[in-house]
Motif scaffolding. Sequence first.
Motif, PDB file in Angstrom:
ATOM      1  N   PRO A 108       0.701  -1.369   0.148  1.00 22.65           N
ATOM      2  CA  PRO A 108      -0.052  -0.052  -0.071  1.00 22.65           C
ATOM      3  C   PRO A 108       0.800   1.293   0.226  1.00 22.65           C
ATOM      4  CG  PRO A 108      -0.968  -1.734   1.492  1.00 22.65           C
ATOM      5  CD  PRO A 108       0.259  -2.306   1.129  1.00 22.65           C
ATOM      6  N   LEU A 109       1.977   1.380   0.702  1.00 26.74           N
ATOM      7  CA  LEU A 109       2.945   2.421   0.834  1.00 26.74           C
ATOM      8  C   LEU A 109       3.224   2.680  -0.734  1.00 26.74           C
ATOM      9  CD1 LEU A 109       4.717   1.983   4.219  1.00 26.74           C
ATOM     10  CD2 LEU A 109       3.040   3.685   3.690  1.00 26.74           C
ATOM     11  N   ALA A 110       3.816   1.715  -1.275  1.00 26.48           N
ATOM     12  CA  ALA A 110       4.291   1.636  -2.595  1.00 26.48           C
ATOM     13  C   ALA A 110       3.279   2.101  -3.745  1.00 26.48           C
ATOM     14  CB  ALA A 110       4.883   0.332  -3.171  1.00 26.48           C
ATOM     15  N   ALA A 111       1.997   1.576  -3.404  1.00 30.36           N
ATOM     16  CA  ALA A 111       0.975   2.153  -4.278  1.00 30.36           C
ATOM     17  C   ALA A 111       0.567   3.805  -4.143  1.00 30.36           C
ATOM     18  CB  ALA A 111      -0.250   1.373  -3.812  1.00 30.36           C
ATOM     19  N   TRP A 112       0.694   4.138  -2.734  1.00 32.79           N
ATOM     20  CA  TRP A 112       0.789   5.399  -2.580  1.00 32.79           C
ATOM     21  C   TRP A 112       1.607   6.311  -3.213  1.00 32.79           C
ATOM     22  CZ3 TRP A 112       3.451   9.370   0.009  1.00 32.79           C
ATOM     23  CH2 TRP A 112       2.617  10.597   0.254  1.00 32.79           C
ATOM     24  N   GLY A 113       2.761   5.927  -3.161  1.00 31.79           N
ATOM     25  CA  GLY A 113       3.861   6.511  -3.667  1.00 31.79           C
ATOM     26  C   GLY A 113       3.965   6.565  -5.210  1.00 31.79           C
ATOM     27  N   THR A 114       3.493   5.528  -5.803  1.00 37.05           N
ATOM     28  CA  THR A 114       3.284   5.597  -7.115  1.00 37.05           C
ATOM     29  C   THR A 114       2.241   6.545  -7.747  1.00 37.05           C
ATOM     30  OG1 THR A 114       4.123   3.301  -7.443  1.00 37.05           O
ATOM     31  CG2 THR A 114       3.045   3.990  -9.359  1.00 37.05           C
ATOM     32  N   GLY A 115       1.066   6.351  -7.413  1.00 37.06           N
ATOM     33  CA  GLY A 115      -0.078   7.080  -7.528  1.00 37.06           C
ATOM     34  C   GLY A 115       0.379   8.384  -7.431  1.00 37.06           C
ATOM     35  N   THR A 116       0.745   9.010  -6.246  1.00 35.70           N
ATOM     36  CA  THR A 116       0.978  10.440  -5.873  1.00 35.70           C
ATOM     37  C   THR A 116       2.061  10.905  -6.850  1.00 35.70           C
ATOM     38  OG1 THR A 116       0.501   9.991  -3.642  1.00 35.70           O
ATOM     39  CG2 THR A 116       2.097  11.937  -4.180  1.00 35.70           C
ATOM     40  N   ALA A 117       3.032  10.184  -7.278  1.00 34.66           N
ATOM     41  CA  ALA A 117       4.001  10.567  -7.861  1.00 34.66           C
ATOM     42  C   ALA A 117       3.602  10.731  -9.660  1.00 34.66           C
ATOM     43  CB  ALA A 117       5.284   9.822  -8.189  1.00 34.66           C
ATOM     44  N   LEU A 118       2.755  10.000  -9.886  1.00 36.00           N
ATOM     45  CA  LEU A 118       1.992  10.051 -11.341  1.00 36.00           C
ATOM     46  C   LEU A 118       0.928  11.159 -11.433  1.00 36.00           C
ATOM     47  CD1 LEU A 118       2.218   6.563 -12.565  1.00 36.00           C
ATOM     48  CD2 LEU A 118       3.683   8.275 -13.307  1.00 36.00           C
ATOM     49  N   PHE A 119      -0.047  11.202 -10.326  1.00 37.43           N
ATOM     50  CA  PHE A 119      -1.157  11.888 -10.488  1.00 37.43           C
ATOM     51  C   PHE A 119      -1.501  12.700  -9.279  1.00 37.43           C
ATOM     52  CE2 PHE A 119      -1.786   7.566 -12.206  1.00 37.43           C
ATOM     53  CZ  PHE A 119      -2.160   7.948 -13.579  1.00 37.43           C
ATOM     54  N   GLY A 158      -7.544   4.366  -5.418  1.00 33.48           N
ATOM     55  CA  GLY A 158      -7.693   3.022  -6.196  1.00 33.48           C
ATOM     56  C   GLY A 158      -6.401   2.025  -6.261  1.00 33.48           C
ATOM     57  N   PHE A 159      -5.456   2.880  -6.409  1.00 29.44           N
ATOM     58  CA  PHE A 159      -3.926   2.171  -6.200  1.00 29.44           C
ATOM     59  C   PHE A 159      -3.782   1.679  -4.752  1.00 29.44           C
ATOM     60  CE2 PHE A 159      -2.333   4.910  -9.614  1.00 29.44           C
ATOM     61  CZ  PHE A 159      -2.589   4.151 -10.666  1.00 29.44           C
ATOM     62  N   VAL A 160      -4.126   2.428  -3.838  1.00 21.38           N
ATOM     63  CA  VAL A 160      -3.900   1.728  -2.366  1.00 21.38           C
ATOM     64  C   VAL A 160      -4.869   0.669  -2.078  1.00 21.38           C
ATOM     65  CG1 VAL A 160      -3.962   2.439  -0.023  1.00 21.38           C
ATOM     66  CG2 VAL A 160      -3.051   3.976  -1.639  1.00 21.38           C
ATOM     67  N   ILE A 207      -8.195  -4.501   7.795  1.00 24.07           N
ATOM     68  CA  ILE A 207      -7.154  -4.077   7.189  1.00 24.07           C
ATOM     69  C   ILE A 207      -7.473  -3.070   6.048  1.00 24.07           C
ATOM     70  CG2 ILE A 207      -5.410  -4.806   5.333  1.00 24.07           C
ATOM     71  CD1 ILE A 207      -5.097  -7.352   6.467  1.00 24.07           C
ATOM     72  N   VAL A 208      -8.598  -3.232   5.341  1.00 26.74           N
ATOM     73  CA  VAL A 208      -8.930  -2.345   4.391  1.00 26.74           C
ATOM     74  C   VAL A 208      -9.322  -0.892   4.885  1.00 26.74           C
ATOM     75  CG1 VAL A 208     -10.725  -1.857   2.490  1.00 26.74           C
ATOM     76  CG2 VAL A 208      -9.743  -4.279   2.708  1.00 26.74           C
ATOM     77  N   PRO A 209     -10.316  -0.955   5.971  1.00 24.76           N
ATOM     78  CA  PRO A 209     -10.562   0.511   6.367  1.00 24.76           C
ATOM     79  C   PRO A 209      -9.562   1.244   7.102  1.00 24.76           C
ATOM     80  CG  PRO A 209     -11.960  -1.228   7.395  1.00 24.76           C
ATOM     81  CD  PRO A 209     -11.228  -1.767   6.285  1.00 24.76           C
ATOM     82  N   LEU A 210      -8.838   0.476   7.903  1.00 25.90           N
ATOM     83  CA  LEU A 210      -7.889   0.920   8.644  1.00 25.90           C
ATOM     84  C   LEU A 210      -6.718   1.405   7.824  1.00 25.90           C
ATOM     85  CD1 LEU A 210      -6.591   1.621  11.452  1.00 25.90           C
ATOM     86  CD2 LEU A 210      -5.670  -1.004  11.411  1.00 25.90           C
ATOM     87  N   GLY A 211      -6.293   0.583   6.936  1.00 24.68           N
ATOM     88  CA  GLY A 211      -5.263   1.073   5.810  1.00 24.68           C
ATOM     89  C   GLY A 211      -5.740   2.385   5.028  1.00 24.68           C
ATOM     90  N   LEU A 212      -6.914   2.403   4.769  1.00 24.39           N
ATOM     91  CA  LEU A 212      -7.456   3.699   4.009  1.00 24.39           C
ATOM     92  C   LEU A 212      -7.559   4.832   4.917  1.00 24.39           C
ATOM     93  CD1 LEU A 212     -10.415   2.170   2.034  1.00 24.39           C
ATOM     94  CD2 LEU A 212      -8.175   3.116   0.852  1.00 24.39           C
ATOM     95  N   ASP A 213      -7.735   4.648   6.190  1.00 21.04           N
ATOM     96  CA  ASP A 213      -7.881   5.807   7.046  1.00 21.04           C
ATOM     97  C   ASP A 213      -6.616   6.300   7.614  1.00 21.04           C
ATOM     98  OD1 ASP A 213      -9.726   7.455   8.838  1.00 21.04           O
ATOM     99  OD2 ASP A 213      -8.538   6.279  10.488  1.00 21.04           O
ATOM    100  N   LEU A 214      -5.663   5.388   7.612  1.00 21.60           N
ATOM    101  CA  LEU A 214      -4.163   5.797   8.211  1.00 21.60           C
ATOM    102  C   LEU A 214      -3.561   6.606   6.838  1.00 21.60           C
ATOM    103  CD1 LEU A 214      -3.083   2.517   9.978  1.00 21.60           C
ATOM    104  CD2 LEU A 214      -3.660   5.028  11.057  1.00 21.60           C
ATOM    105  N   MET A 215      -3.839   6.272   5.652  1.00 20.20           N
ATOM    106  CA  MET A 215      -3.189   6.876   4.558  1.00 20.20           C
ATOM    107  C   MET A 215      -3.624   8.077   3.983  1.00 20.20           C
ATOM    108  SD  MET A 215      -1.666   3.515   2.527  1.00 20.20           S
ATOM    109  CE  MET A 215      -0.308   4.465   1.756  1.00 20.20           C
ATOM    110  N   PHE A 216      -5.173   8.218   4.129  1.00 19.80           N
ATOM    111  CA  PHE A 216      -5.883   9.358   3.665  1.00 19.80           C
ATOM    112  C   PHE A 216      -6.722  10.163   4.580  1.00 19.80           C
ATOM    113  CE2 PHE A 216      -5.776   6.123   0.413  1.00 19.80           C
ATOM    114  CZ  PHE A 216      -4.938   6.894  -0.677  1.00 19.80           C
ATOM    115  N   GLY A 217      -7.065   9.413   5.966  1.00 15.46           N
ATOM    116  CA  GLY A 217      -7.685  10.300   6.862  1.00 15.46           C
ATOM    117  C   GLY A 217      -9.105  11.190   6.367  1.00 15.46           C
ATOM    118  N   ALA A 218      -8.996  12.364   6.716  1.00 16.56           N
ATOM    119  CA  ALA A 218      -9.934  13.369   6.581  1.00 16.56           C
ATOM    120  C   ALA A 218      -9.850  13.490   4.972  1.00 16.56           C
ATOM    121  CB  ALA A 218      -9.932  14.667   7.460  1.00 16.56           C
TER     122      ALA A 218
END
Length: 315
Positions: free
Chosen positions: A68-79, A88-90, A129-140
Amino acid sequence: MSLLTPGALFLGFLCSDALLGCVPLVPWLFAYITFAMGLGIRAQEVKLAFTRPLPMLAALAAAHVLMPLAAWGTGTALFGAESPYVVGFVLLMLIPLGISSLMWVGVSGGLPAVITALVTVSSLLSPLIVPLGLDLMFGAAIEMDTRGIMLDLLLIVVLPTAAGIALNEVSRGRAAAVLQPAAGFLSKLAFLAVIVLNAAAIGPHVHALGGAIPALLPAVVLLVAIGYAAGYAAALPWRSAELTTTLAFGCGIRNVSLGIVIGLGYFRPEAAVPVVLSILIQQPGAALFRSLLRKIYERWAGRKASGGVTIERRG
């Protein structure tokens, strides 16, 4: 199935208007798929895998923390960090490990008990895992119905899987012997139906966002490849070819149909597009990775014969 899957995807896109009324059936179809998966699992298989818990923990950490961290980094760098594609990537890397990994591990000489346990544990933990991961990475930064996601995952993944395992255990394996052939075939049809209906639901949005597809597709290919590499790396400390095969396929294949259900149900349609595109990548990617593994194992065997690195491989 590898040819039918993209065919089902394109059929859903083409017949979107006619099929939209059937989209509410998707959670029920998916619940049946997970029940059929559970029906083929014995509790003893899961217990056996836990006799060596460290490889499983390494795979789960690689699949649900590093990826998920790799997905966030890839998506953020590109879009950019604000793009719904990043969600979606995360999401693609937070959803459970894919059921089809059991097949690829079986035909590639892996460890069936370990991959069965991995898929089961990953599925059972998905409401956390799914809601916790999304909340930690995107929050509000995103609006998310955490309770709704957890409840849906509980109803369409955890409970049907547990019911299938329980039925198999109570019948001492007889339920699987009697029901699994038909249940397995019907689950494949249900899987294709889920893809068709999810594609129908997202079809209008994909047509509208067609210009982004050329940029999204290479990113999805990269993430799927990183998933296989992460599973491969997670197994290296144990120097076992069977375990390497198992963890690599486990981390590389995700339950994309579930990802589309969650993506369409709780986020902007754009968030589901990377998950949809991964349908086109996963199975061809698995076949390509299997060929790559063969070459790697041949090289290992050559090094072993010449007195180099020793790699355990049985069978």
